[in-house]
Design a protein around this motif. Structure first.
Motif, PDB file in Angstrom:
ATOM      1  N   ASN A 170      42.890  45.401  41.249  1.00  0.00           N
ATOM      2  CA  ASN A 170      41.796  45.428  40.277  1.00  0.00           C
ATOM      3  C   ASN A 170      40.475  44.983  40.897  1.00  0.00           C
ATOM      4  N   ALA A 171      40.527  43.996  41.796  1.00  0.00           N
ATOM      5  CA  ALA A 171      39.297  43.544  42.448  1.00  0.00           C
ATOM      6  C   ALA A 171      38.730  44.647  43.328  1.00  0.00           C
ATOM      7  N   TRP A 172      39.590  45.352  44.036  1.00  0.00           N
ATOM      8  CA  TRP A 172      39.153  46.431  44.919  1.00  0.00           C
ATOM      9  C   TRP A 172      38.562  47.577  44.101  1.00  0.00           C
ATOM     10  N   ALA A 173      39.242  47.929  43.010  1.00  0.00           N
ATOM     11  CA  ALA A 173      38.736  49.004  42.151  1.00  0.00           C
ATOM     12  C   ALA A 173      37.398  48.624  41.529  1.00  0.00           C
ATOM     13  N   SER A 174      37.306  47.391  41.019  1.00  0.00           N
ATOM     14  CA  SER A 174      36.070  46.943  40.373  1.00  0.00           C
ATOM     15  C   SER A 174      34.906  46.885  41.349  1.00  0.00           C
ATOM     16  N   ALA A 175      35.173  46.426  42.575  1.00  0.00           N
ATOM     17  CA  ALA A 175      34.108  46.278  43.570  1.00  0.00           C
ATOM     18  C   ALA A 175      33.502  47.617  43.957  1.00  0.00           C
ATOM     19  N   ALA A 212      35.214  49.781  33.690  1.00  0.00           N
ATOM     20  CA  ALA A 212      36.198  49.823  32.609  1.00  0.00           C
ATOM     21  C   ALA A 212      37.193  50.953  32.829  1.00  0.00           C
ATOM     22  N   ALA A 213      36.688  52.134  33.168  1.00  0.00           N
ATOM     23  CA  ALA A 213      37.558  53.288  33.383  1.00  0.00           C
ATOM     24  C   ALA A 213      38.419  53.124  34.626  1.00  0.00           C
ATOM     25  N   SER A 214      37.829  52.592  35.680  1.00  0.00           N
ATOM     26  CA  SER A 214      38.554  52.430  36.938  1.00  0.00           C
ATOM     27  C   SER A 214      39.700  51.442  36.793  1.00  0.00           C
ATOM     28  N   ILE A 215      39.426  50.290  36.207  1.00  0.00           N
ATOM     29  CA  ILE A 215      40.471  49.277  36.030  1.00  0.00           C
ATOM     30  C   ILE A 215      41.555  49.788  35.088  1.00  0.00           C
ATOM     31  N   GLY A 216      41.145  50.477  34.003  1.00  0.00           N
ATOM     32  CA  GLY A 216      42.128  51.036  33.077  1.00  0.00           C
ATOM     33  C   GLY A 216      43.048  52.029  33.751  1.00  0.00           C
ATOM     34  N   THR A 217      42.497  52.850  34.624  1.00  0.00           N
ATOM     35  CA  THR A 217      43.302  53.847  35.336  1.00  0.00           C
ATOM     36  C   THR A 217      44.264  53.189  36.314  1.00  0.00           C
ATOM     37  N   VAL A 218      43.763  52.220  37.091  1.00  0.00           N
ATOM     38  CA  VAL A 218      44.605  51.531  38.072  1.00  0.00           C
ATOM     39  C   VAL A 218      45.792  50.852  37.396  1.00  0.00           C
TER      40      VAL A 218
END
Length: 486
Positions: free
Chosen positions: A380-385, A394-400
């Motif tokens: 999640n940290a990698w996706a959020s960054a 929001a979309a990236s973390i939800g997908t991961v």
């Protein structure tokens, strides 16, 4: 007014006041370079960060602790007679687990968009109350079908919490701060296994709670506690720094400016939902079963002993999660620790496959715990960054998280009683998964390094030609000044 301190990377004359950088419509980073137009005093920033740590993290951690306890207590309930009382047999237990994961996976992304639309500071307490309620309702189920229905509803409620908490914290912490803060609440997953085992063993020492005995007491107590946490959280967590009454106006401006400084060309910290940003986020490049595994390793152990033996691996997993998260924060790296963690999981699952000796298999549970639990924070940290806007995060973390929980759905039908004690399908599946984590993590890391070098050589500079400020903000990761954070 907060006095800006000139950054060595910032040209004199381009420095702006923090309050100006915080205003919607203004940028805090040059549109054509990664250099900030305002530099934050590190002492003031550290003070603000500590304030967030003290005010926000304890509540978030407590929510996730009971989120995971309410999810994982089905394993403890199984050891306490759930299957016998509900006349379950064959694949019924796997189906019961799958009903939770089917709802959890299906509703994660839609509920993450609800989190974005309404605000995670409002939706997370509501969802916390409801997943406590549905856990509490498990006390009263009398049939297998009713249990499946309740677990499905529990999956819906919890589906918005885990990705929602990660998204929520991304509104307060910068890229390099977020991984450790995610670890500070994701550590509650292994702690929930340890604490949940201790709590369940303590509850089971009671003869009854009113008319409720055995496994029903677990759901009764844990559900009530979770509902109370949801109610309290409604009054404790603000939606974003701008709405935090315990921040001064200067601190709110500082919080806004420092988040803007993390994202090239962005004019707003919290943007409006847009299809393009959602798509950008989506396309951006063992707890339930451990009590059962421990029971297969020590088949002659009693119910309470099995609960207690499951505690040490979770403690090890908790320690590793916090340590790797802290090192990530200090070194500003995420991919490195994901790549380092994967071999521990691989070794653990190889040990499960290679031996049925109880001591070897118990040691394997520690190896898996060493590697597995920290992945939730780092993914999640990698996706959020690497998501340039609030909507994209929001979309990236939800997908991961949604894709990650597909693994939980598969696991429901790969760890079956007939495959014990070696558990070949489940352990082979997890060995393949941990190997894929190593390969994909290393591959993504290498790709991001290559992309950053190409941007530094000017490959994407032409994309800024003739663009307005709003059009530059919309470029997101395509902005030539954007750098991937790995």
């Amino acid at each position: 007014m907060l006095k800006p301190v000139i950054n060595g990377d910032t040209e004199k004359g381009s420095v702006q006041a923090i309050e100006d950088a915080a205003v919607p419509g203004h940028v805090a980073t040059k549109v054509d370079s990664p250099h900030t137009t305002v530099y934050i005093d590190p002492v003031l920033e550290a003070k603000l960060r500590r304030k967030f740590d003290m005010r926000i993290l304890p509540t978030i951690a407590l929510i996730y602790l009971f989120c995971f306890i309410d999810r994982a207590n089905i394993g403890n309930a199984r050891l306490a007679g759930l299957e016998e009382d509900l006349n379950m047999s064959g694949l019924d237990y796997s189906t019961l687990l799958a009903s939770f994961y089917a709802a959890y996976t299906a509703f994660e992304f839609p509920l993450q968009m609800v989190n974005k639309w309404i605000g995670p500071g409002k939706t997370i307490p509501i969802l916390t109350f409801f997943f406590g309620l549905f856990s509490f309702v498990m006390t009263f189920v009398e049939t297998f079908g009713a249990a499946v229905a309740v677990r499905f509803l529990l999956g819906i409620a919890e589906g918005g919490v885990f990705p929602g908490l990660a998204f929520y914290l991304s509104r307060f912490y910068r890229k390099d701060e977020l991984g450790f803060r995610l670890a500070c609440y994701i550590v509650c997953a292994p702690l929930a296994g340890a604490f949940g085992g201790l709590l369940a063993s303590g509850i089971l020492k009671l003869d009854s709670i009113g008319p409720y005995t055995r496994w029903r007491m677990i759901f009764f107590v844990e559900g009530l506690v979770t509902m109370g946490i949801g109610i309290i959280a409604w009054f404790l967590i603000p939606d974003r720094p701008e709405t935090a009454k315990w921040l001064t106006p200067e601190e709110r401006a500082l919080a806004e400016a420092r988040l803007k400084a993390d994202h090239v060309g962005q004019t707003r910290v919290v943007d409006q939902i847009g299809n393009k940003a959602v798509i950008d986020g989506v396309l951006n490049p063992s707890t339930l079963v451990l009590p059962t595994i421990i029971q297969t390793i020590f088949p002659d152990a009693g119910t309470i002993e099995v609960q207690l033996r499951s505690v040490p691996p979770y403690v090890v997993g908790a320690f590793t999660t916090l340590l790797s998260g802290y090192l990530s924060f200090k070194t500003r790296k995420r991919g490195l620790y994901m790549v380092i963690s994967a071999p521990f999981m691989m070794i653990g699952y190889i040990m499960y496959l290679a031996s049925i000796d109880p001591q070897v298999r118990y040691a394997a549970s520690f190896m898996v715990a060493l590697g597995a639990f920290s992945f939730g924070a780092f993914c999640n940290a990698w996706a959020s960054a690497n998501a340039p806007t609030d909507t994209a995060r929001a979309a990236s973390i939800g997908t991961v998280v949604a894709f990650g929980n597909c693994g939980g759905l598969v696991a429901c039908f790969t760890y079956l009683p007939r495959h014990q004690p070696r558990g070949v399908p489940g352990n082979a599946f997890n060995l393949a998964g941990s190997t894929a984590c190593l390969v994909l993590g290393a591959g993504l890391w290498a790709w991001q390094v290559k992309e950053n070098r190409a941007k530094e050589r000017g490959r994407d500079d032409y994309l800024l030609e003739g663009k307005t400020e709003d059009e530059i903000a919309a470029l997101g990761r395509r902005n030539p000044a954007w750098r991937y954070a790995y």
